[in-house]
Design a protein around this motif. Structure first.
Motif, PDB file in Angstrom:
ATOM      1  N   TYR A 143     -30.967  72.078  39.564  1.00 41.02           N
ATOM      2  CA  TYR A 143     -29.680  71.656  38.919  1.00 41.02           C
ATOM      3  C   TYR A 143     -29.948  71.634  37.336  1.00 41.02           C
ATOM      4  O   TYR A 143     -28.972  71.972  36.628  1.00 41.02           O
ATOM      5  CB  TYR A 143     -28.899  70.562  39.449  1.00 41.02           C
TER       6      TYR A 143
ATOM      7  N   LYS B 205     -25.947  65.395  47.454  1.00 36.80           N
ATOM      8  CA  LYS B 205     -26.227  64.039  47.603  1.00 36.80           C
ATOM      9  C   LYS B 205     -25.681  63.524  48.791  1.00 36.80           C
ATOM     10  O   LYS B 205     -26.382  62.293  49.443  1.00 36.80           O
ATOM     11  CB  LYS B 205     -25.572  63.284  46.189  1.00 36.80           C
TER      12      LYS B 205
ATOM     13  N   PRO C 209     -31.400  63.443  43.979  1.00 37.60           N
ATOM     14  CA  PRO C 209     -29.865  63.701  43.971  1.00 37.60           C
ATOM     15  C   PRO C 209     -29.019  62.858  43.162  1.00 37.60           C
ATOM     16  O   PRO C 209     -28.329  63.204  42.514  1.00 37.60           O
ATOM     17  CB  PRO C 209     -29.570  63.456  45.487  1.00 37.60           C
TER      18      PRO C 209
ATOM     19  N   VAL D 285     -23.749  69.162  43.390  1.00 37.63           N
ATOM     20  CA  VAL D 285     -24.800  68.129  43.616  1.00 37.63           C
ATOM     21  C   VAL D 285     -24.232  66.644  44.216  1.00 37.63           C
ATOM     22  O   VAL D 285     -24.965  66.051  45.095  1.00 37.63           O
ATOM     23  CB  VAL D 285     -25.535  67.989  42.324  1.00 37.63           C
TER      24      VAL D 285
ATOM     25  N   ALA E 191     -29.714  63.637  39.414  1.00 34.66           N
ATOM     26  CA  ALA E 191     -29.266  64.872  39.223  1.00 34.66           C
ATOM     27  C   ALA E 191     -27.834  64.971  38.872  1.00 34.66           C
ATOM     28  O   ALA E 191     -27.209  65.695  37.902  1.00 34.66           O
ATOM     29  CB  ALA E 191     -29.494  65.927  40.104  1.00 34.66           C
ATOM     30  N   HIS E 192     -27.101  64.070  39.454  1.00 32.24           N
ATOM     31  CA  HIS E 192     -25.573  63.966  39.608  1.00 32.24           C
ATOM     32  C   HIS E 192     -25.490  63.232  38.003  1.00 32.24           C
ATOM     33  O   HIS E 192     -24.647  63.615  37.400  1.00 32.24           O
ATOM     34  CB  HIS E 192     -25.137  63.117  40.738  1.00 32.24           C
TER      35      HIS E 192
ATOM     36  N   VAL F 126     -33.285  70.634  44.242  1.00 31.66           N
ATOM     37  CA  VAL F 126     -32.347  69.633  43.726  1.00 31.66           C
ATOM     38  C   VAL F 126     -32.720  69.715  42.005  1.00 31.66           C
ATOM     39  O   VAL F 126     -31.853  69.712  41.062  1.00 31.66           O
ATOM     40  CB  VAL F 126     -32.656  68.132  44.029  1.00 31.66           C
TER      41      VAL F 126
END
Length: 350
Positions: free
Chosen positions: A69, A44, A206, A40, A209-210, A66
């Motif tokens: 994830y 990103k 993104p 990710v 998600a990270h 996304v």
């Protein structure tokens, strides 16, 4: 009936119980999570170039993939919990509960015997971890089996080394709970959160998600830190501070040295002082060491064990060492039983 598919729990236990398949453990869950976080992060970077912040809608309406994830993160949490339940029941069978046996019916017992899988693996296969509360309750069970004062919630609130802050902040608990809710909605339902107006859709951007991936990673590492501090050194699949698996072979080799020392002392004590040490034990011990060394060299050098997809050497080395360990343990236990010598070791490799 011939040809009928086995129970899914039996298939699962057989699939992840072979020598060549060592993926059902906490280390694998953390490794997979690490790959998702790296993935990710890479994605990103692409989105930051293609769709920079100033051109993005709020909320994020970019690539919906996304959001998936989050599915991967929850899968890692589930794998983590179920694998540690198997470790607990394998190491400490008395920690089993009556409700663990709800799935064990006559048909499954027969299938278990046929494919030679154990009950701990069956229980882990059928255990549901469909909410963050279930994840935490399962780990509270694991921890309290070794120290009644411990629970998983407390583990997440302990200080993270080198930061002075808790592994998981209070407000982040709701995010972990919400991750399960979003996952369940994403994989089971198609409603307004999926196909409604873009403003009403539930999507991860993104950056989120990270960040959530790293939160899940901190959660798992916090649990593992508490497990390592609470359980004996021979608990299965222990990890180091960085989440990497500690070599089981190294631990067994240390145990072998201790057991051999106990046998030497015991045989000397029972010789009535006629000899300084039993004259047959040292040659036997030396021959066993030479044999193990040659077997390890065979495993290391034989080309048949070098495969780019499957690690064969380490599990076979562990099998070799376990056989020696079990033999030494049996010697001590039998001497103790017959001669009433209290030298029975307290540890057993998983």
């Amino acid at each position: 009936m011939p040809g009928k598919e086995p129970h899914y729990a039996v298939s699962f236990a057989e699939r992840y119980g072979s020598f060549s398949d060592s993926y059902f453990n906490a280390s694998t869950a953390l490794h997979r999570l690490g790959e998702l976080i790296e993935d990710v992060e890479s994605l990103k970077g692409i989105f930051d170039k293609v769709i920079p912040d100033e051109r993005r809608w709020a909320p994020w309406v970019g690539a919906e993939i996304v959001s998936y994830y989050g599915v991967g993160y929850v899968t890692c949490l589930e794998w983590h919990a179920r694998s540690r339940l198997r470790d607990l029941l394998t190491f400490k069978p008395e920690a089993a509960k009556v409700e663990d046996l709800r799935v064990v019916k006559e048909k499954i017992v027969i299938e278990m015997f046929t494919v030679k899988v154990n009950l701990a693996s069956i229980v882990a296969a059928v255990t549901s971890v469909s909410s963050f509360e279930e994840y935490m309750n399962l780990f509270s069970r694991v921890l309290s089996a070794f120290d009644p004062k411990l629970d998983a919630w407390g583990a997440l609130k302990t200080a993270r080394p080198g930061t002075g802050k808790p592994w998981v902040e209070v407000q982040e608990f709701d995010e972990l709970k919400g991750l399960y809710t979003s996952r369940n909605d994403l994989v089971h339902e198609i409603g307004i959160t999926r196909v409604g107006h873009p403003i009403s859709r539930d999507r991860l951007d993104p950056d989120e998600a990270h960040r959530l991936g790293e939160l899940v990673q901190r959660t798992m590492l916090a649990i593992e830190a508490s497990i390592s501090a609470a359980v004996p050194s021979n608990f299965p699949n222990l990890l180091d501070n960085n989440g990497f698996r500690i070599s089981e072979a190294d631990w067994i080799e240390r145990e072998i040295v201790d057991l051999e020392s106990k046998i030497g002392k015991t045989t000397t004590a029972l010789s009535d002082g006629l000899v300084e040490q039993d004259q047959y034990w040292n040659p036997s011990k030396a021959a066993a060491a030479e044999y193990i060394a040659k077997e390890k060299l065979f495993l290391e050098r034989a080309s048949v064990f070098h495969n780019r997809y499957v690690e064969m050497r380490e599990p076979l080395k562990i099998a070799l060492l376990k056989s020696r360990h079990q033999y030494l343990k049996s010697i001590i236990e039998m001497i103790g039983e017959v001669w009433e010598v209290d030298e029975t070791p307290s540890s057993t490799p998983s």
